[in-house]
Motif scaffolding. Structure first.
Motif, PDB file in Angstrom:
ATOM      1  N   ASN A 239       0.810  -1.214   0.000  1.00  0.00           N
ATOM      2  CA  ASN A 239       0.000   0.000   0.000  1.00  0.00           C
ATOM      3  C   ASN A 239       0.848   1.272   0.000  1.00  0.00           C
ATOM      4  N   ARG A 240       2.118   1.113  -0.161  1.00  0.00           N
ATOM      5  CA  ARG A 240       3.054   2.211  -0.364  1.00  0.00           C
ATOM      6  C   ARG A 240       3.939   1.726  -1.500  1.00  0.00           C
ATOM      7  N   PRO A 241       4.845   2.566  -2.004  1.00  0.00           N
ATOM      8  CA  PRO A 241       5.719   1.980  -3.016  1.00  0.00           C
ATOM      9  C   PRO A 241       6.328   0.703  -2.449  1.00  0.00           C
ATOM     10  N   ALA A 242       5.894  -0.428  -2.962  1.00  0.00           N
ATOM     11  CA  ALA A 242       6.294  -1.715  -2.410  1.00  0.00           C
ATOM     12  C   ALA A 242       7.728  -2.037  -2.738  1.00  0.00           C
ATOM     13  N   GLY A 243       8.237  -1.418  -3.745  1.00  0.00           N
ATOM     14  CA  GLY A 243       9.610  -1.686  -4.100  1.00  0.00           C
ATOM     15  C   GLY A 243      10.128  -0.635  -5.056  1.00  0.00           C
ATOM     16  N   THR A 244      11.428  -0.593  -5.132  1.00  0.00           N
ATOM     17  CA  THR A 244      12.081   0.334  -6.037  1.00  0.00           C
ATOM     18  C   THR A 244      13.242  -0.360  -6.704  1.00  0.00           C
ATOM     19  N   ILE A 245      13.453   0.002  -7.930  1.00  0.00           N
ATOM     20  CA  ILE A 245      14.595  -0.511  -8.676  1.00  0.00           C
ATOM     21  C   ILE A 245      15.275   0.701  -9.305  1.00  0.00           C
ATOM     22  N   LEU A 246      16.535   0.847  -9.040  1.00  0.00           N
ATOM     23  CA  LEU A 246      17.342   1.902  -9.630  1.00  0.00           C
ATOM     24  C   LEU A 246      18.276   1.218 -10.613  1.00  0.00           C
ATOM     25  N   TYR A 247      18.201   1.604 -11.867  1.00  0.00           N
ATOM     26  CA  TYR A 247      19.091   0.987 -12.835  1.00  0.00           C
ATOM     27  C   TYR A 247      19.430   1.948 -13.940  1.00  0.00           C
ATOM     28  N   SER A 248      20.464   1.592 -14.673  1.00  0.00           N
ATOM     29  CA  SER A 248      20.867   2.406 -15.810  1.00  0.00           C
ATOM     30  C   SER A 248      20.873   1.532 -17.054  1.00  0.00           C
ATOM     31  N   TYR A 249      20.678   2.189 -18.139  1.00  0.00           N
ATOM     32  CA  TYR A 249      20.655   1.562 -19.458  1.00  0.00           C
ATOM     33  C   TYR A 249      21.775   2.204 -20.249  1.00  0.00           C
ATOM     34  N   GLN A 250      22.597   1.389 -20.859  1.00  0.00           N
ATOM     35  CA  GLN A 250      23.695   1.943 -21.627  1.00  0.00           C
ATOM     36  C   GLN A 250      23.643   1.415 -23.047  1.00  0.00           C
ATOM     37  N   SER A 251      23.721   2.340 -23.990  1.00  0.00           N
ATOM     38  CA  SER A 251      23.727   1.992 -25.397  1.00  0.00           C
ATOM     39  C   SER A 251      24.520   3.043 -26.154  1.00  0.00           C
ATOM     40  N   ASN A 252      25.328   2.605 -27.059  1.00  0.00           N
ATOM     41  CA  ASN A 252      26.134   3.513 -27.888  1.00  0.00           C
ATOM     42  C   ASN A 252      26.915   4.514 -27.035  1.00  0.00           C
ATOM     43  N   GLY A 253      27.433   4.064 -25.888  1.00  0.00           N
ATOM     44  CA  GLY A 253      28.243   4.908 -25.034  1.00  0.00           C
ATOM     45  C   GLY A 253      27.476   5.913 -24.193  1.00  0.00           C
ATOM     46  N   THR A 254      26.159   5.899 -24.256  1.00  0.00           N
ATOM     47  CA  THR A 254      25.347   6.825 -23.476  1.00  0.00           C
ATOM     48  C   THR A 254      24.665   6.077 -22.342  1.00  0.00           C
ATOM     49  N   GLU A 255      24.806   6.595 -21.123  1.00  0.00           N
ATOM     50  CA  GLU A 255      24.158   5.990 -19.968  1.00  0.00           C
ATOM     51  C   GLU A 255      22.948   6.828 -19.582  1.00  0.00           C
ATOM     52  N   VAL A 256      21.842   6.146 -19.297  1.00  0.00           N
ATOM     53  CA  VAL A 256      20.614   6.807 -18.867  1.00  0.00           C
ATOM     54  C   VAL A 256      20.184   6.155 -17.562  1.00  0.00           C
ATOM     55  N   LEU A 257      19.905   6.980 -16.559  1.00  0.00           N
ATOM     56  CA  LEU A 257      19.531   6.506 -15.235  1.00  0.00           C
ATOM     57  C   LEU A 257      18.011   6.488 -15.098  1.00  0.00           C
ATOM     58  N   PHE A 258      17.463   5.378 -14.604  1.00  0.00           N
ATOM     59  CA  PHE A 258      16.027   5.207 -14.441  1.00  0.00           C
ATOM     60  C   PHE A 258      15.672   4.929 -12.984  1.00  0.00           C
ATOM     61  N   LEU A 259      14.496   5.382 -12.590  1.00  0.00           N
ATOM     62  CA  LEU A 259      13.901   5.024 -11.302  1.00  0.00           C
ATOM     63  C   LEU A 259      12.575   4.350 -11.609  1.00  0.00           C
ATOM     64  N   HIS A 260      12.290   3.256 -10.941  1.00  0.00           N
ATOM     65  CA  HIS A 260      11.091   2.465 -11.238  1.00  0.00           C
ATOM     66  C   HIS A 260      10.487   1.989  -9.920  1.00  0.00           C
ATOM     67  N   SER A 261       9.424   2.657  -9.486  1.00  0.00           N
ATOM     68  CA  SER A 261       8.725   2.251  -8.267  1.00  0.00           C
ATOM     69  C   SER A 261       7.500   1.449  -8.652  1.00  0.00           C
ATOM     70  N   TYR A 262       7.139   0.521  -7.796  1.00  0.00           N
ATOM     71  CA  TYR A 262       5.923  -0.256  -8.048  1.00  0.00           C
ATOM     72  C   TYR A 262       5.184  -0.447  -6.741  1.00  0.00           C
ATOM     73  N   MET A 263       3.874  -0.517  -6.868  1.00  0.00           N
ATOM     74  CA  MET A 263       3.014  -0.704  -5.706  1.00  0.00           C
ATOM     75  C   MET A 263       2.010  -1.801  -6.046  1.00  0.00           C
ATOM     76  N   VAL A 264       1.869  -2.751  -5.145  1.00  0.00           N
ATOM     77  CA  VAL A 264       0.941  -3.860  -5.330  1.00  0.00           C
ATOM     78  C   VAL A 264      -0.286  -3.600  -4.464  1.00  0.00           C
ATOM     79  N   ARG A 265      -1.434  -3.549  -5.090  1.00  0.00           N
ATOM     80  CA  ARG A 265      -2.718  -3.405  -4.397  1.00  0.00           C
ATOM     81  C   ARG A 265      -3.572  -4.595  -4.789  1.00  0.00           C
ATOM     82  N   LYS A 266      -4.578  -4.875  -4.017  1.00  0.00           N
ATOM     83  CA  LYS A 266      -5.483  -5.961  -4.362  1.00  0.00           C
ATOM     84  C   LYS A 266      -6.084  -5.673  -5.742  1.00  0.00           C
TER      85      LYS A 266
END
Length: 181
Positions: free
Chosen positions: A115-142
């Motif tokens: 019932n709150r952000p149940a989890g978080t994943i911090l990751y980066s994606y790299q392609s052609n020498g460029t890094e991009v930082l992502f934040l991805h929160s998820y919440m599980v509700r019934k």
């Protein structure tokens, strides 16, 4: 920027690594997204993009070219655990990045309370020498899973990315009193 939009279109995201709760936004300028979710983040600089991508419920952009995405998936009566959702996200993101010829670097995984952000994943994606930082929160509700994804092109500082993500999440308002972000 093209890689960022492509990544969002493919549901590549990352999660905030904070456990704090956000103050509810003012409902004066809110946009109804579903019967239970509104977005009230215009005051903090987020504006709706005219088009949605992939399975997104809504996609937003902030003046600094940050992009935020909401995905709402209905799960019916199936009970999902935090770890099930986390595993599914990582599997999907990893597969999508491989298709793009890039590499995924998972920086942080953090579980939380239901019932709150149940989890978080911090990751980066790299392609052609460029890094991009992502934040991805998820919440599980019934009966549903909500995912909140942000990317700030060119930002590689975790603290700046987390602040952008918190600002995005704080723009959401829920009619279900059991949800507190």
């Amino acid at each position: 920027m093209k890689h960022c939009i492509t990544a969002l279109a493919l549901s590549i995201g990352l999660a905030t690594a904070t456990q704090g709760t956000a103050e509810p936004a003012s409902t004066e300028t809110c946009e109804q997204l579903t019967d239970r979710i509104e977005f009230c983040g215009e005051e903090s600089g987020w504006s709706r993009l005219g088009r949605a991508v992939a399975e997104a419920t809504a996609v937003y952009q902030r003046g600094d070219n940050s992009i935020g995405k909401l995905i709402v998936e209905m799960t019916g009566t199936k009970a999902l655990r935090d770890k099930d959702v986390q595993s599914a996200i990582l599997k999907k993101v990893s597969g999508q990045i491989k298709k793009l010829g890039g590499s995924l670097d998972v920086i942080a995984l953090k579980g939380g309370m239901m019932n709150r952000p149940a989890g978080t994943i911090l990751y980066s994606y790299q392609s052609n020498g460029t890094e991009v930082l992502f934040l991805h929160s998820y919440m599980v509700r019934k009966g549903m899973v909500m995912q909140f994804i942000t990317v700030a092109p060119g930002v590689t500082d975790n603290d700046i990315a987390r602040a952008t993500h918190r600002t995005f999440i704080s723009g959401f308002s829920f009619s279900d009193p059991g949800v507190a972000l």
